[in-house]
Write a protein that holds these residues in place. Structure first.
Motif: not given
Length: 99
Positions: A31, A89, A93
């Protein structure tokens, strides 16, 4: 990504810092929008079989992501906290829109 590790009422451990940095580096490679990480290691005296606490707060565009876990050793706590953060995450995303 900048990583800041703090030990609250716990002895500083180079091995634990290296382990945590390695795990966070993998997240940073996956990420790329992560800015920095605050990691806190604490010990809970009242817990008999657990009591090793790891808190991780990630700064990234938008609201910060925070996760904590309480396990019987710090390595397990780091692993569990990273798993929680990675779940968050993945959701974040999906929301990001490229402009």
């Amino acid at each position: 990504m900048t990583v800041n590790i703090q030990y609250v009422d716990v002895d500083v451990s180079e091995a634990l810092s290296t382990y945590t940095n390695g795990k966070l580096e993998k997240l940073s490679n996956k990420y790329e929008f992560l800015i920095n990480a605050q990691v806190y290691f604490k010990k809970e005296e009242n817990e008999h079989d657990k009591g090793k606490i790891c808190n991780i707060e990630l700064s990234l565009p938008g609201p910060r992501i925070f996760a904590t876990s309480n396990e019987k050793n710090y390595e397990m706590a780091v692993k569990e906290t990273i798993n929680d953060i990675e779940r968050q995450l993945k959701k974040r995303k999906q929301v990001f829109k490229p402009y």
